[in-house]
Design a protein around this motif. Sequence first.
Motif, PDB file in Angstrom:
ATOM      1  N   VAL A   1       0.843  -1.201   0.000  1.00 30.27           N
ATOM      2  CA  VAL A   1       0.000   0.000   0.000  1.00 30.27           C
ATOM      3  C   VAL A   1       0.879   1.251   0.000  1.00 30.27           C
ATOM      4  CG1 VAL A   1      -1.634   1.349   1.382  1.00 30.27           C
ATOM      5  CG2 VAL A   1      -2.019  -1.096   1.024  1.00 30.27           C
ATOM      6  N   LEU A   2       1.928   1.260   0.813  1.00 31.35           N
ATOM      7  CA  LEU A   2       2.837   2.410   0.838  1.00 31.35           C
ATOM      8  C   LEU A   2       3.522   2.572  -0.511  1.00 31.35           C
ATOM      9  CD1 LEU A   2       4.315   4.753   2.128  1.00 31.35           C
ATOM     10  CD2 LEU A   2       5.935   3.092   3.093  1.00 31.35           C
ATOM     11  N   LYS A   3       3.997   1.478  -1.080  1.00 31.08           N
ATOM     12  CA  LYS A   3       4.656   1.552  -2.390  1.00 31.08           C
ATOM     13  C   LYS A   3       3.720   2.148  -3.431  1.00 31.08           C
ATOM     14  CE  LYS A   3       5.137  -1.633  -5.630  1.00 31.08           C
ATOM     15  NZ  LYS A   3       5.444  -2.868  -6.330  1.00 31.08           N
ATOM     16  N   GLN A   4       2.473   1.710  -3.449  1.00 32.56           N
ATOM     17  CA  GLN A   4       1.501   2.235  -4.409  1.00 32.56           C
ATOM     18  C   GLN A   4       1.208   3.710  -4.151  1.00 32.56           C
ATOM     19  OE1 GLN A   4       0.318   0.744  -7.154  1.00 32.56           O
ATOM     20  NE2 GLN A   4       1.695  -0.923  -6.644  1.00 32.56           N
ATOM     21  N   GLY A   5       1.082   4.078  -2.890  1.00 32.72           N
ATOM     22  CA  GLY A   5       0.833   5.482  -2.547  1.00 32.72           C
ATOM     23  C   GLY A   5       1.972   6.383  -2.984  1.00 32.72           C
ATOM     24  N   LEU A   6       3.189   5.942  -2.737  1.00 31.15           N
ATOM     25  CA  LEU A   6       4.350   6.727  -3.169  1.00 31.15           C
ATOM     26  C   LEU A   6       4.372   6.855  -4.688  1.00 31.15           C
ATOM     27  CD1 LEU A   6       7.047   5.229  -0.778  1.00 31.15           C
ATOM     28  CD2 LEU A   6       6.250   7.605  -0.781  1.00 31.15           C
ATOM     29  N   THR A   7       4.118   5.751  -5.376  1.00 32.78           N
ATOM     30  CA  THR A   7       4.111   5.768  -6.839  1.00 32.78           C
ATOM     31  C   THR A   7       3.056   6.726  -7.373  1.00 32.78           C
ATOM     32  OG1 THR A   7       4.929   3.498  -6.895  1.00 32.78           O
ATOM     33  CG2 THR A   7       3.903   4.320  -8.897  1.00 32.78           C
ATOM     34  N   GLU A   8       1.861   6.701  -6.790  1.00 30.26           N
ATOM     35  CA  GLU A   8       0.784   7.598  -7.218  1.00 30.26           C
ATOM     36  C   GLU A   8       1.135   9.059  -6.930  1.00 30.26           C
ATOM     37  OE1 GLU A   8      -2.883   6.246  -5.509  1.00 30.26           O
ATOM     38  OE2 GLU A   8      -2.752   4.319  -6.558  1.00 30.26           O
ATOM     39  N   ALA A   9       1.984   9.300  -5.927  1.00 32.77           N
ATOM     40  CA  ALA A   9       2.414  10.663  -5.592  1.00 32.77           C
ATOM     41  C   ALA A   9       3.599  11.099  -6.451  1.00 32.77           C
ATOM     42  CB  ALA A   9       2.770  10.753  -4.110  1.00 32.77           C
TER      43      ALA A   9
ATOM     44  N   PRO B   1       8.773   7.105  -7.472  1.00 37.46           N
ATOM     45  CA  PRO B   1       8.982   5.685  -7.784  1.00 37.46           C
ATOM     46  C   PRO B   1       9.492   4.930  -6.558  1.00 37.46           C
ATOM     47  CG  PRO B   1       9.956   7.078  -9.465  1.00 37.46           C
ATOM     48  CD  PRO B   1       9.551   7.978  -8.339  1.00 37.46           C
ATOM     49  N   ALA B   2       8.904   3.769  -6.287  1.00 37.35           N
ATOM     50  CA  ALA B   2       9.276   2.978  -5.120  1.00 37.35           C
ATOM     51  C   ALA B   2       9.263   1.497  -5.469  1.00 37.35           C
ATOM     52  CB  ALA B   2       8.305   3.255  -3.973  1.00 37.35           C
ATOM     53  N   VAL B   3      10.055   0.742  -4.724  1.00 34.30           N
ATOM     54  CA  VAL B   3      10.090  -0.715  -4.866  1.00 34.30           C
ATOM     55  C   VAL B   3      10.066  -1.330  -3.476  1.00 34.30           C
ATOM     56  CG1 VAL B   3      11.345  -0.715  -7.055  1.00 34.30           C
ATOM     57  CG2 VAL B   3      12.615  -0.797  -4.922  1.00 34.30           C
ATOM     58  N   THR B   4       9.643  -2.594  -3.413  1.00 36.26           N
ATOM     59  CA  THR B   4       9.695  -3.333  -2.156  1.00 36.26           C
ATOM     60  C   THR B   4      10.682  -4.482  -2.302  1.00 36.26           C
ATOM     61  OG1 THR B   4       7.809  -4.703  -2.790  1.00 36.26           O
ATOM     62  CG2 THR B   4       7.337  -2.783  -1.434  1.00 36.26           C
TER      63      THR B   4
ATOM     64  N   VAL C   1      10.755  -0.878   1.950  1.00 35.24           N
ATOM     65  CA  VAL C   1      10.304  -0.022   0.851  1.00 35.24           C
ATOM     66  C   VAL C   1      11.460   0.925   0.557  1.00 35.24           C
ATOM     67  CG1 VAL C   1       8.592   1.649   0.068  1.00 35.24           C
ATOM     68  CG2 VAL C   1       7.906  -0.198   1.621  1.00 35.24           C
ATOM     69  N   LEU C   2      11.867   0.965  -0.705  1.00 33.94           N
ATOM     70  CA  LEU C   2      12.998   1.783  -1.120  1.00 33.94           C
ATOM     71  C   LEU C   2      12.583   2.803  -2.164  1.00 33.94           C
ATOM     72  CD1 LEU C   2      14.077  -1.328  -0.619  1.00 33.94           C
ATOM     73  CD2 LEU C   2      16.217  -0.275  -1.209  1.00 33.94           C
ATOM     74  N   VAL C   3      13.247   3.951  -2.132  1.00 29.20           N
ATOM     75  CA  VAL C   3      13.044   5.008  -3.125  1.00 29.20           C
ATOM     76  C   VAL C   3      14.412   5.507  -3.579  1.00 29.20           C
ATOM     77  CG1 VAL C   3      10.826   5.751  -2.139  1.00 29.20           C
ATOM     78  CG2 VAL C   3      12.933   6.878  -1.418  1.00 29.20           C
ATOM     79  N   SER C   4      14.425   6.265  -4.639  1.00 29.25           N
ATOM     80  CA  SER C   4      15.652   6.883  -5.129  1.00 29.25           C
ATOM     81  C   SER C   4      16.188   7.857  -4.084  1.00 29.25           C
ATOM     82  CB  SER C   4      15.363   7.628  -6.425  1.00 29.25           C
ATOM     83  OG  SER C   4      16.407   8.502  -6.758  1.00 29.25           O
ATOM     84  N   LYS C   5      17.510   7.986  -4.011  1.00 28.89           N
ATOM     85  CA  LYS C   5      18.109   8.957  -3.094  1.00 28.89           C
ATOM     86  C   LYS C   5      17.555  10.359  -3.325  1.00 28.89           C
ATOM     87  CE  LYS C   5      22.610   6.850  -2.231  1.00 28.89           C
ATOM     88  NZ  LYS C   5      24.059   7.002  -2.415  1.00 28.89           N
ATOM     89  N   LEU C   6      17.289  10.677  -4.578  1.00 33.57           N
ATOM     90  CA  LEU C   6      16.780  12.012  -4.919  1.00 33.57           C
ATOM     91  C   LEU C   6      15.367  12.243  -4.381  1.00 33.57           C
ATOM     92  CD1 LEU C   6      18.017  12.187  -8.622  1.00 33.57           C
ATOM     93  CD2 LEU C   6      19.086  13.208  -6.588  1.00 33.57           C
ATOM     94  N   ASP C   7      14.602  11.167  -4.187  1.00 30.29           N
ATOM     95  CA  ASP C   7      13.219  11.283  -3.719  1.00 30.29           C
ATOM     96  C   ASP C   7      13.069  10.999  -2.228  1.00 30.29           C
ATOM     97  OD1 ASP C   7      12.133  11.912  -6.235  1.00 30.29           O
ATOM     98  OD2 ASP C   7      12.112   9.795  -6.804  1.00 30.29           O
ATOM     99  N   PHE C   8      14.181  10.800  -1.529  1.00 33.18           N
ATOM    100  CA  PHE C   8      14.113  10.413  -0.121  1.00 33.18           C
ATOM    101  C   PHE C   8      13.311  11.401   0.724  1.00 33.18           C
ATOM    102  CE2 PHE C   8      15.748  10.436   4.233  1.00 33.18           C
ATOM    103  CZ  PHE C   8      15.522   9.118   4.593  1.00 33.18           C
ATOM    104  N   ASN C   9      13.613  12.685   0.625  1.00 39.00           N
ATOM    105  CA  ASN C   9      12.921  13.691   1.441  1.00 39.00           C
ATOM    106  C   ASN C   9      11.438  13.758   1.114  1.00 39.00           C
ATOM    107  OD1 ASN C   9      15.229  14.395   2.867  1.00 39.00           O
ATOM    108  ND2 ASN C   9      15.795  16.007   1.438  1.00 39.00           N
TER     109      ASN C   9
ATOM    110  N   ALA D   1       9.634  11.311  -0.015  1.00 39.99           N
ATOM    111  CA  ALA D   1       9.027  10.081   0.499  1.00 39.99           C
ATOM    112  C   ALA D   1       8.785  10.178   2.003  1.00 39.99           C
ATOM    113  CB  ALA D   1       9.912   8.886   0.179  1.00 39.99           C
ATOM    114  N   ILE D   2       9.755  10.725   2.729  1.00 42.37           N
ATOM    115  CA  ILE D   2       9.589  10.894   4.176  1.00 42.37           C
ATOM    116  C   ILE D   2       8.439  11.855   4.461  1.00 42.37           C
ATOM    117  CG2 ILE D   2      10.672  11.774   6.282  1.00 42.37           C
ATOM    118  CD1 ILE D   2      11.671   8.985   5.409  1.00 42.37           C
ATOM    119  N   GLU D   3       8.345  12.940   3.701  1.00 39.12           N
ATOM    120  CA  GLU D   3       7.226  13.878   3.862  1.00 39.12           C
ATOM    121  C   GLU D   3       5.896  13.170   3.618  1.00 39.12           C
ATOM    122  OE1 GLU D   3       7.644  17.408   1.481  1.00 39.12           O
ATOM    123  OE2 GLU D   3       9.687  17.749   2.203  1.00 39.12           O
ATOM    124  N   TYR D   4       5.826  12.332   2.592  1.00 40.72           N
ATOM    125  CA  TYR D   4       4.599  11.586   2.291  1.00 40.72           C
ATOM    126  C   TYR D   4       4.230  10.678   3.467  1.00 40.72           C
ATOM    127  CZ  TYR D   4       1.383   8.327   0.091  1.00 40.72           C
ATOM    128  OH  TYR D   4       0.275   7.558  -0.186  1.00 40.72           O
ATOM    129  N   ILE D   5       5.215   9.977   4.009  1.00 39.32           N
ATOM    130  CA  ILE D   5       4.963   9.071   5.131  1.00 39.32           C
ATOM    131  C   ILE D   5       4.470   9.845   6.354  1.00 39.32           C
ATOM    132  CG2 ILE D   5       6.129   7.548   6.786  1.00 39.32           C
ATOM    133  CD1 ILE D   5       7.878   6.618   4.371  1.00 39.32           C
TER     134      ILE D   5
END
Length: 68
Positions: free
Chosen positions: A19-27, A30-33, A48-56, A58-62
């Motif tokens: 669910v988190l991976k899908q939510g991140l992707t929709e936002a 890009p994410a992988v598990t 759940v992993l994201v690109s280094k460039l999208d880390f911040n 992704a944390i904001e989304y969480i």
Amino acid sequence: MSENWVKVYTTSNAFAAEVLKQGLTEAGIPAVTINKQLSAYNIGEINVLVSKLDFNKAIEYIVENEIE
């Protein structure tokens, strides 16, 4: 896995990770598990992993979605 991916979330719940991976992707993040569980017993973790460039982002989304 490339060193350009970083872990943003760890859980033992496969559904929550997906669910988190899908939510991140929709936002637009890009994410992988990576499932490290022993499948017969569901012992272990799922990352759940994201690109280094999208880390911040992704944390904001969480944080915004109060994902624990």
